[in-house]
Design a protein around this motif. Structure first.
Motif, mmCIF file in Angstrom:
data_model
loop_
_atom_site.group_PDB
_atom_site.id
_atom_site.type_symbol
_atom_site.label_atom_id
_atom_site.label_comp_id
_atom_site.label_asym_id
_atom_site.label_seq_id
_atom_site.Cartn_x
_atom_site.Cartn_y
_atom_site.Cartn_z
ATOM 1 N N LEU A 56 0.849 -1.190 0.000
ATOM 2 C CA LEU A 56 0.000 0.000 0.000
ATOM 3 C C LEU A 56 0.888 1.244 0.000
ATOM 4 N N LEU A 57 0.644 2.150 -0.954
ATOM 5 C CA LEU A 57 1.546 3.280 -1.127
ATOM 6 C C LEU A 57 0.778 4.563 -1.425
ATOM 7 N N MET A 58 1.146 5.620 -0.724
ATOM 8 C CA MET A 58 0.750 6.979 -1.088
ATOM 9 C C MET A 58 2.012 7.817 -1.211
ATOM 10 N N VAL A 59 2.101 8.571 -2.295
ATOM 11 C CA VAL A 59 3.196 9.514 -2.512
ATOM 12 C C VAL A 59 2.587 10.902 -2.610
ATOM 13 N N TYR A 60 3.096 11.839 -1.810
ATOM 14 C CA TYR A 60 2.573 13.198 -1.898
ATOM 15 C C TYR A 60 3.688 14.222 -1.929
ATOM 16 N N PHE A 118 2.457 6.772 11.234
ATOM 17 C CA PHE A 118 1.091 6.558 11.689
ATOM 18 C C PHE A 118 0.731 7.462 12.867
ATOM 19 N N VAL A 119 1.623 7.548 13.858
ATOM 20 C CA VAL A 119 1.334 8.344 15.050
ATOM 21 C C VAL A 119 1.156 9.825 14.691
ATOM 22 N N GLN A 120 1.865 10.300 13.683
ATOM 23 C CA GLN A 120 1.725 11.690 13.255
ATOM 24 C C GLN A 120 0.368 11.933 12.598
ATOM 25 N N GLU A 121 -0.013 11.028 11.710
ATOM 26 C CA GLU A 121 -1.260 11.211 10.960
ATOM 27 C C GLU A 121 -2.508 10.988 11.809
ATOM 28 N N GLY A 177 -4.977 16.502 -0.927
ATOM 29 C CA GLY A 177 -5.392 15.592 -1.984
ATOM 30 C C GLY A 177 -4.843 15.928 -3.355
ATOM 31 N N GLY A 178 -4.771 17.214 -3.673
ATOM 32 C CA GLY A 178 -4.338 17.633 -5.000
ATOM 33 C C GLY A 178 -2.903 17.311 -5.335
ATOM 34 N N VAL A 179 -2.089 16.933 -4.336
ATOM 35 C CA VAL A 179 -0.709 16.524 -4.604
ATOM 36 C C VAL A 179 -0.466 15.087 -4.149
ATOM 37 N N ALA A 180 -1.543 14.305 -4.022
ATOM 38 C CA ALA A 180 -1.436 12.924 -3.551
ATOM 39 C C ALA A 180 -1.650 11.930 -4.684
ATOM 40 N N MET A 181 -0.896 10.847 -4.641
ATOM 41 C CA MET A 181 -1.038 9.734 -5.565
ATOM 42 C C MET A 181 -1.071 8.448 -4.760
ATOM 43 N N ILE A 182 -1.968 7.524 -5.102
ATOM 44 C CA ILE A 182 -2.026 6.221 -4.443
ATOM 45 C C ILE A 182 -1.915 5.118 -5.482
ATOM 46 N N ASN A 183 -1.482 3.942 -5.022
ATOM 47 C CA ASN A 183 -1.443 2.807 -5.938
ATOM 48 C C ASN A 183 -2.702 1.956 -5.793
ATOM 49 N N TYR A 184 -2.786 0.923 -6.616
ATOM 50 C CA TYR A 184 -3.985 0.083 -6.640
ATOM 51 C C TYR A 184 -4.209 -0.625 -5.312
ATOM 52 N N THR A 227 -0.023 4.777 6.210
ATOM 53 C CA THR A 227 0.923 4.678 7.321
ATOM 54 C C THR A 227 0.663 3.438 8.175
ATOM 55 N N ALA A 228 -0.599 3.027 8.275
ATOM 56 C CA ALA A 228 -0.953 1.881 9.112
ATOM 57 C C ALA A 228 -0.659 0.548 8.432
ATOM 58 N N TYR A 229 -0.860 0.489 7.117
ATOM 59 C CA TYR A 229 -0.778 -0.796 6.425
ATOM 60 C C TYR A 229 0.257 -0.830 5.311
ATOM 61 N N GLY A 230 0.911 0.280 5.052
ATOM 62 C CA GLY A 230 1.878 0.330 3.972
ATOM 63 C C GLY A 230 2.894 1.420 4.182
ATOM 64 N N ARG A 231 2.947 2.362 3.224
ATOM 65 C CA ARG A 231 3.988 3.380 3.268
ATOM 66 C C ARG A 231 3.450 4.722 2.770
ATOM 67 N N LEU A 232 3.786 5.766 3.504
ATOM 68 C CA LEU A 232 3.470 7.142 3.114
ATOM 69 C C LEU A 232 4.792 7.839 2.810
ATOM 70 N N VAL A 233 4.932 8.330 1.579
ATOM 71 C CA VAL A 233 6.193 8.900 1.106
ATOM 72 C C VAL A 233 5.985 10.358 0.742
ATOM 73 N N TYR A 234 6.907 11.203 1.175
ATOM 74 C CA TYR A 234 6.839 12.640 0.893
ATOM 75 C C TYR A 234 7.977 13.054 -0.023
ATOM 76 N N ILE A 235 7.654 13.828 -1.053
ATOM 77 C CA ILE A 235 8.651 14.419 -1.949
ATOM 78 C C ILE A 235 8.737 15.906 -1.626
ATOM 79 N N ASP A 236 9.920 16.339 -1.254
ATOM 80 C CA ASP A 236 10.100 17.707 -0.759
ATOM 81 C C ASP A 236 10.287 18.701 -1.912
#
Length: 310
Positions: free
Chosen positions: A116-120, A149-152, A160-167, A191-200
């Motif tokens: 599970l992946l979100m890139v923002y 996870f604890v942060q979110e 949302g406008g800068v977020a991408m998720i996978n299938y 964050t709970a089940y996969g990975r949340l990635v930030y591009i600076d």
């Protein structure tokens, strides 16, 4: 690779063309834009039809329906409308920077597709004329970008406008109950089940205007709240209670024991004694991103000042 860009519109005729054209001008071009209108009464639907007629990558998925679902259900409908490898969320009134899609897709290549992946990304905050208000919404509003996870649990830094998720993450989204906003809930799932990635780096020009559903925190908005302290405390408590309900909504059997313990500690914190509430905050590092907001958050929970059970 199939890439779906998802846009929900509502009375967006003023800025819609500019946003669609910023998507058309992306350096990555092999995408399709699915647009669902949420019951507009202006010329939004006509504009969508015009762009869909001229560009086969643009699809107006409900040209003969005019139902108003609200933001969350509208985007849920778009996510579930058609399977894709990656899904991008688009607002109707911003402007994407040309390499946004390409940048996020390249980052996604670093991770397994079954995870599970979100890139923002960050956002450049602008006014109605696209003049810069802040070069970095993350730095000016949140101080840093959340990836844990604890942060979110207590504060969202994903727009949302800068977020991408996978299938895999899209499939995990199965309910609309007790969700504060789709971007926050999906970030929690990541964050709970996969990975949340930030591009600076900024992915879009985040336009601020009178009709924003949500928007950047500005000094004007803050002053209006501070002038009404009773209303401000109610907002704080409403948000705390809403985040607790949202945390409850994401707990499933496959949540790790440590994250389940964290979520349940946060959900049940108000039923404990003052000293237990203090210890829970400290033990699990439950906080906000900025020191002042952490202070207010902690003091309210410890003292229950202004707290109402319902």
């Amino acid at each position: 690779m199939k890439v779906n860009i998802l846009m929900s519109t509502y009375n967006g005729e003023t800025y819609l063309a500019e946003q669609i054209e910023s998507i058309q001008n992306q350096t990555y071009t092999d995408w399709q834009l699915l647009i669902r209108d949420d019951g507009s009464s202006d010329q939004t639907r006509q504009l969508i039809a015009q762009y869909a007629e001229k560009d086969e990558r643009i699809r107006f998925i409900n040209p003969n329906q005019n139902d108003n679902y609200g933001v969350i259900k509208s985007f849920y409908t778009l996510v579930k409308y058609e399977k894709a490898d990656y899904y991008f969320f688009s607002d109707q009134d911003d402007v994407w920077l040309p390499d946004k899609v390409e940048t996020q897709l390249k980052e996604a290549e670093n991770y397994p597709k079954n995870e599970l992946l979100m890139v923002y990304m960050d956002l450049k905050v602008v006014n109605q004329q696209l003049e810069t208000i802040s070069d970095s919404m993350i730095r000016s509003q949140s101080g840093h970008a959340n990836t844990a996870f604890v942060q979110e649990l207590t504060e969202n830094t994903v727009t949302g406008g800068v977020a991408m998720i996978n299938y895999a993450l899209a499939e995990k989204w199965q309910s609309l109950d007790n969700i504060i906003m789709h971007d926050w809930y999906l970030a929690l799932l990541a964050t709970a089940y996969g990975r949340l990635v930030y591009i600076d780096k900024p992915g879009e020009l985040y336009r601020q205007h009178d009709n924003n559903v949500l928007g950047a925190r500005t000094w004007g908005k803050r002053i209006k709240k501070w002038l009404r302290p009773h209303f401000l405390f109610k907002l704080y408590w409403d948000l705390i209670k809403a985040t607790q309900k949202q945390a409850q909504a994401l707990i499933t059997d496959d949540l790790s024991p440590s994250d389940r313990e964290l979520a349940e500690a946060f959900i049940s914190i108000m039923s404990k004694s003052p000293i237990q509430r203090y210890r829970t905050l400290k033990k699990y590092n439950l906080r906000k991103n900025k020191a002042f907001h952490t202070f207010v958050f902690s003091m309210l929970i410890i003292t229950k000042f202004g707290y109402r059970r319902k």
